[in-house]
Enzyme design. Structure first.
Site, PDB file in Angstrom:
ATOM      1  N   LYS A 144       9.579  -4.589  -6.122  1.00 19.12           N
ATOM      2  CA  LYS A 144      10.966  -4.961  -5.872  1.00 19.12           C
ATOM      3  C   LYS A 144      11.146  -5.453  -4.457  1.00 19.12           C
ATOM      4  CE  LYS A 144      12.086  -0.947  -7.202  1.00 19.12           C
ATOM      5  NZ  LYS A 144      12.734   0.339  -7.242  1.00 19.12           N
TER       6      LYS A 144
ATOM      7  N   ASP B  23       4.084   2.667   1.940  1.00 19.53           N
ATOM      8  CA  ASP B  23       5.439   2.143   1.706  1.00 19.53           C
ATOM      9  C   ASP B  23       6.485   2.774   2.629  1.00 19.53           C
ATOM     10  OD1 ASP B  23       7.351   0.559   0.664  1.00 19.53           O
ATOM     11  OD2 ASP B  23       7.318   1.409  -1.370  1.00 19.53           O
TER      12      ASP B  23
ATOM     13  N   VAL C 224       2.091  -7.711  -3.030  1.00 23.42           N
ATOM     14  CA  VAL C 224       0.903  -7.199  -2.338  1.00 23.42           C
ATOM     15  C   VAL C 224      -0.337  -7.946  -2.831  1.00 23.42           C
ATOM     16  CG1 VAL C 224      -0.482  -5.127  -1.884  1.00 23.42           C
ATOM     17  CG2 VAL C 224       2.011  -4.947  -2.028  1.00 23.42           C
TER      18      VAL C 224
ATOM     19  N   ASP D 214      11.415   7.618   0.916  1.00 19.03           N
ATOM     20  CA  ASP D 214      11.187   7.109  -0.447  1.00 19.03           C
ATOM     21  C   ASP D 214       9.868   7.673  -0.972  1.00 19.03           C
ATOM     22  OD1 ASP D 214      11.758   5.636  -2.773  1.00 19.03           O
ATOM     23  OD2 ASP D 214      10.808   3.812  -2.021  1.00 19.03           O
TER      24      ASP D 214
HETATM   25  N1  LIG Z   1      -2.844  -0.385   1.554  1.00 17.76           N
HETATM   26  C1  LIG Z   1      -2.854  -0.441   0.224  1.00 17.76           C
HETATM   27  N2  LIG Z   1      -4.009  -0.261  -0.470  1.00 17.76           N
HETATM   28  C2  LIG Z   1      -4.020  -0.323  -1.822  1.00 17.76           C
HETATM   29  N3  LIG Z   1      -2.943  -0.589  -2.572  1.00 17.76           N
HETATM   30  C3  LIG Z   1      -1.766  -0.789  -1.953  1.00 17.76           C
HETATM   31  C4  LIG Z   1      -1.659  -0.728  -0.533  1.00 17.76           C
HETATM   32  N4  LIG Z   1      -0.366  -0.978  -0.197  1.00 17.76           N
HETATM   33  C5  LIG Z   1       0.292  -1.180  -1.348  1.00 17.76           C
HETATM   34  N5  LIG Z   1      -0.531  -1.078  -2.413  1.00 17.76           N
HETATM   35  C6  LIG Z   1      -0.152  -1.255  -3.841  1.00 17.76           C
HETATM   36  O1  LIG Z   1       0.969  -2.107  -3.904  1.00 17.76           O
HETATM   37  C7  LIG Z   1       2.087  -1.428  -4.482  1.00 17.76           C
HETATM   38  C8  LIG Z   1       3.371  -1.852  -3.773  1.00 17.76           C
HETATM   39  O2  LIG Z   1       3.305  -1.536  -2.389  1.00 17.76           O
HETATM   40  P1  LIG Z   1       4.458  -0.746  -1.651  1.00 17.76           P
HETATM   41  O3  LIG Z   1       4.088  -0.672  -0.202  1.00 17.76           O
HETATM   42  O4  LIG Z   1       4.712   0.534  -2.359  1.00 17.76           O
HETATM   43  O5  LIG Z   1       5.701  -1.751  -1.770  1.00 17.76           O
HETATM   44  P2  LIG Z   1       6.998  -1.753  -2.728  1.00 17.76           P
HETATM   45  O6  LIG Z   1       6.973  -0.527  -3.593  1.00 17.76           O
HETATM   46  O7  LIG Z   1       8.117  -1.743  -1.759  1.00 17.76           O
HETATM   47  O8  LIG Z   1       6.924  -3.040  -3.473  1.00 17.76           O
HETATM   48  C9  LIG Z   1       1.753   0.064  -4.334  1.00 17.76           C
HETATM   49  O9  LIG Z   1       2.366   0.848  -5.322  1.00 17.76           O
HETATM   50  C10 LIG Z   1       0.255   0.073  -4.469  1.00 17.76           C
HETATM   51  O10 LIG Z   1      -0.126   0.069  -5.839  1.00 17.76           O
HETATM   52 MG   LIG Z   2       6.363   1.368  -3.290  1.00 16.44          MG
END
Ligand SMILES: Nc1ncnc2c1ncn2[C@@H]1O[C@H](COP(=O)(O)OP(=O)(O)O)[C@@H](O)[C@H]1O
Ligand SMILES: [Mg+2]
Length: 282
Positions: free
Chosen positions: A27, A185, A31, A168
């Site tokens: 959302k 996150d 990534v 969160d």
């Molecule tokens: N450093 C990381 N290494 C591996 N997977 C990651 C990493 N950062 C994010 N992800 C993956 O990407 C997803 C989304 O990242 P996140 O930082 O939670 O952003 P958001 O939930 O705001 O979109 C995570 O749930 C995870 O599965």
């Molecule tokens: Mg997240």
């Protein structure tokens, strides 16, 4: 894969050599797995403010420090420059928090840089080198659930000692690598001392964790870690080594209200008696 437009500036700057694949479209961010020289890294591309739907972003930003007064003025006016500054502040919050937490002994992805709305950081992997699963996707034994819950409580304590509340925290924002839980996150991280919502956010974060691990270790379901930790924090007694019990007894001060009222009543009666005695003397 074809270089996504938002990653092109980092490719042009030589920070990223290749984009391997899209990992997740969330959302708030997209990534990607990228290659930087010999290394495989993770690139988090923030969505622009109008495409994000983070609930009540205002509550999270309360008490945040703005880098200088020019930025603060622009942000409060809502001008284009102001909005741009606000975006950068939101994005820098995550990279700043990652540095601070790594230093505080909390396991988070090691950040490289945040540039043009992209956070470049360590890709968290499992023992086979595959992208680490989210906590929500793993199942645990009771013993492991208790051990990992204790690690998470210690991370929450360390975060609070560093002045931060995640805001969160849930099984969707924790990854499992070979050594255990890794917190991710953090753009919505809140200032524990300056934000009036910090306590309720902290309680929600901790209760999410206790409820998740409580599926495997039901004894965690009635624990009171949030209240216990927050009370230590407020008394100024919280340290990264604080020993927790998960138990919390409401302050006895409330029970004391009754005896305070009795004392006031007694003092007032005594005063009345003295007045009457004086009147009789006159
Ligand atoms: N450093 C990381 N290494 C591996 N997977 C990651 C990493 N950062 C994010 N992800 C993956 O990407 C997803 C989304 O990242 P996140 O930082 O939670 O952003 P958001 O939930 O705001 O979109 C995570 O749930 C995870 O599965
Ligand atoms: Mg997240």
């Amino acid at each position: 894969m074809k270089i996504p437009k938002r990653l092109q500036p980092l490719v042009d700057d030589g920070l990223i050599d290749d984009v391997i694949r899209r990992l997740k479209s969330g959302k708030e961010a997209d990534v990607f797995i990228v290659r930087c020289g010999e290394e495989i890294r993770c690139a988090k591309v923030y969505k622009e403010a109008d495409k994000r739907n983070f609930k009540q972003a205002v509550n999270y930003q309360e008490g945040r420090k703005v880098r200088n007064s020019r930025d603060a003025r622009a942000m409060s006016k809502g001008s284009k420059f102001g909005r741009q500054q606000q975006e950068e502040a939101w994005q820098n919050t995550e990279v700043d928090a990652l540095y601070l937490l790594a230093k505080a002994g909390v396991r988070v992805p090691q950040p490289d840089i945040c540039l043009d709305g992209v956070l470049l950081m360590e890709l968290i992997t499992d023992e086979e080198g595959l992208v680490a699963p989210r906590l929500s996707d793993v199942s645990l034994t009771q013993e492991q659930a208790l051990a990992d819950h204790a690690v998470m409580m210690n991370y929450a304590v360390r975060m609070l000692c560093a002045g931060l509340v995640h805001g969160d925290l849930s099984e969707f924002n924790v990854l499992m690598d070979k050594n255990g839980p890794v917190i991710i996150d953090l753009p919505q991280v809140v200032d524990a001392a300056a934000n009036n919502h910090a306590k309720s956010m902290f309680e929600r974060d901790i209760n999410n964790m206790s409820n998740f691990y409580g599926q495997y270790a039901p004894e965690l379901l009635n624990s009171k870690y949030a209240k216990e930790i927050w009370a230590l924090y407020q008394e100024g007694n919280l340290t990264p080594e604080s020993v927790l019990t998960g138990k919390f007894v409401e302050s006895s001060k409330r029970a004391d209200v009754g005896s305070v009222l009795e004392e006031i009543q007694a003092a007032s009666e005594e005063h009345q008696r003295q007045l009457m005695a004086r009147n009789e003397e006159d």
